[in-house]
Write an enzyme that holds these catalytic residues in place. Structure first.
Site, PDB file in Angstrom:
ATOM      1  N   SER A   1       0.835  -1.217   0.000  1.00  0.00           N
ATOM      2  CA  SER A   1       0.000   0.000   0.000  1.00  0.00           C
ATOM      3  C   SER A   1       0.867   1.263   0.000  1.00  0.00           C
ATOM      4  O   SER A   1       0.507   2.263  -0.636  1.00  0.00           O
ATOM      5  CB  SER A   1      -0.981  -0.011   1.173  1.00  0.00           C
TER       6      SER A   1
ATOM      7  N   MET B   1      10.615  -7.300   3.946  1.00  0.00           N
ATOM      8  CA  MET B   1      10.797  -8.018   5.207  1.00  0.00           C
ATOM      9  C   MET B   1      12.069  -8.872   5.257  1.00  0.00           C
ATOM     10  O   MET B   1      12.091  -9.910   5.909  1.00  0.00           O
ATOM     11  CB  MET B   1       9.561  -8.893   5.478  1.00  0.00           C
ATOM     12  N   ARG B   2      13.133  -8.418   4.599  1.00  0.00           N
ATOM     13  CA  ARG B   2      14.419  -9.110   4.721  1.00  0.00           C
ATOM     14  C   ARG B   2      15.418  -8.154   5.363  1.00  0.00           C
ATOM     15  O   ARG B   2      15.486  -6.979   4.986  1.00  0.00           O
ATOM     16  CB  ARG B   2      14.985  -9.517   3.348  1.00  0.00           C
TER      17      ARG B   2
ATOM     18  N   HIS C   1       8.862   3.160   8.661  1.00  0.00           N
ATOM     19  CA  HIS C   1       8.669   2.306   9.836  1.00  0.00           C
ATOM     20  C   HIS C   1       7.442   2.782  10.609  1.00  0.00           C
ATOM     21  O   HIS C   1       7.278   3.989  10.831  1.00  0.00           O
ATOM     22  CB  HIS C   1       9.924   2.383  10.729  1.00  0.00           C
TER      23      HIS C   1
ATOM     24  N   GLU D   1       1.181   7.184   6.903  1.00  0.00           N
ATOM     25  CA  GLU D   1       2.304   6.635   6.131  1.00  0.00           C
ATOM     26  C   GLU D   1       2.163   6.998   4.654  1.00  0.00           C
ATOM     27  O   GLU D   1       3.127   7.362   3.986  1.00  0.00           O
ATOM     28  CB  GLU D   1       2.370   5.112   6.268  1.00  0.00           C
TER      29      GLU D   1
HETATM   30  C1  GRF Z   1       3.919  -0.575   6.743  1.00  0.00           C
HETATM   31  O1  GRF Z   1       3.255  -0.457   7.970  1.00  0.00           O
HETATM   32  C2  GRF Z   1       5.329  -0.081   6.854  1.00  0.00           C
HETATM   33  O2  GRF Z   1       5.483   0.971   7.751  1.00  0.00           O
HETATM   34  C3  GRF Z   1       6.058  -1.297   7.353  1.00  0.00           C
HETATM   35  O3  GRF Z   1       5.452  -2.375   6.713  1.00  0.00           O
HETATM   36  C4  GRF Z   1       4.116  -2.036   6.347  1.00  0.00           C
HETATM   37  C5  GRF Z   1       4.001  -2.241   4.880  1.00  0.00           C
HETATM   38  O4  GRF Z   1       2.694  -2.084   4.418  1.00  0.00           O
HETATM   39  N1  GRF Z   1       7.461  -1.178   7.106  1.00  0.00           N
HETATM   40  P1  GRF Z   1       2.421  -1.986   2.860  1.00  0.00           P
HETATM   41  O5  GRF Z   1       2.995  -3.252   2.219  1.00  0.00           O
HETATM   42  O6  GRF Z   1       3.087  -0.756   2.350  1.00  0.00           O
HETATM   43  O7  GRF Z   1       0.937  -1.942   2.736  1.00  0.00           O
END
Ligand code: GRF
Length: 202
Positions: free
Chosen positions: A12, A89-90, A108, A173
């Site tokens: 997103s 996520m790595r 973050h 975000e």
């Molecule tokens: C977000 O909350 C971001 O801050 C974190 O991981 C999530 C990713 O969400 N690092 P998306 O894949 O951008 O929807």
């Protein structure tokens, strides 16, 4: 600036960056979306938006170094100058982080330096903080510890759950990341000697 967005999931934040970069005066072009997971939902969303995508599957590489070499090659092949991590996520090695030093940022979901790592919303509720939010920072070898470029704050309200708080933060975000990328790409914010230096009105 040719920018790559690195994702592992729904993407997103990636979508918010792609949409912002469509504006004629935006100083970055989203030239590539790279995922380490072949099944990341964000890949389809990037393709729908007409953005080049590529998968570098960490499971297909024997070591972290080998995986990162493959990513680096893909980034070079697309002429990438700047990286946005968006739900990637790595954990990255020092080699990769140093190589992209000052040219790689992350978002973050907490007000750093509070709540580095995962499950930030649950931990914020457990601690009883009354404000929470999100941070865009330059990436350094230590996880979630890099110099801060921009932050947005949300209130924590009575009755909040992990989900309601996450929903309030993600709205911010999606505004913060395009704003921060703009500041970096137009030179308003830059990394100098390990600190963020702001110019133009700061
Ligand atoms: C977000 O909350 C971001 O801050 C974190 O991981 C999530 C990713 O969400 N690092 P998306 O894949 O951008 O929807």
């Amino acid at each position: 600036r040719r920018v790559a967005i690195l994702i592992s999931g729904r993407g997103s934040n990636m979508v918010s960056l792609i949409e912002a970069a469509r504006a004629g005066d935006y100083p970055a072009e989203i030239a590539l979306v790279l995922s380490n997971r072949p099944d990341a939902a964000g890949l389809d969303r990037a393709k729908e938006a007409g953005i080049a995508t590529c998968v570098v599957d960490h499971k297909a590489h024997p070591t972290r170094e080998d995986f990162e070499q493959a990513m680096d090659a893909a980034l070079a092949a697309h002429g990438i100058e700047f990286i946005c991590l968006a739900g990637f996520m790595r954990v990255l090695t020092d080699w990769f982080v140093e190589r992209w030093s000052g040219r790689m940022v992350n978002i973050h979901p907490s007000l750093l330096p509070l709540f580095r790592g995962t499950q930030t919303h649950r931990r914020a509720l457990e601690e009883g903080v009354l404000v929470h939010g999100c941070t865009v920072h330059f990436v350094v070898p230590e996880l979630d510890a890099g110099p801060i470029i921009a932050q947005a704050v949300v209130p924590v309200v009575p009755g909040d759950t992990e989900e309601s708080l996450a929903a309030r933060v993600i709205v911010q975000e999606h505004k913060l990341y395009p704003h921060a990328l703009r500041m970096i790409c137009d030179g308003t914010a830059r990394l100098e000697n390990g600190r963020v230096v702001f110019s133009r009105g700061w």
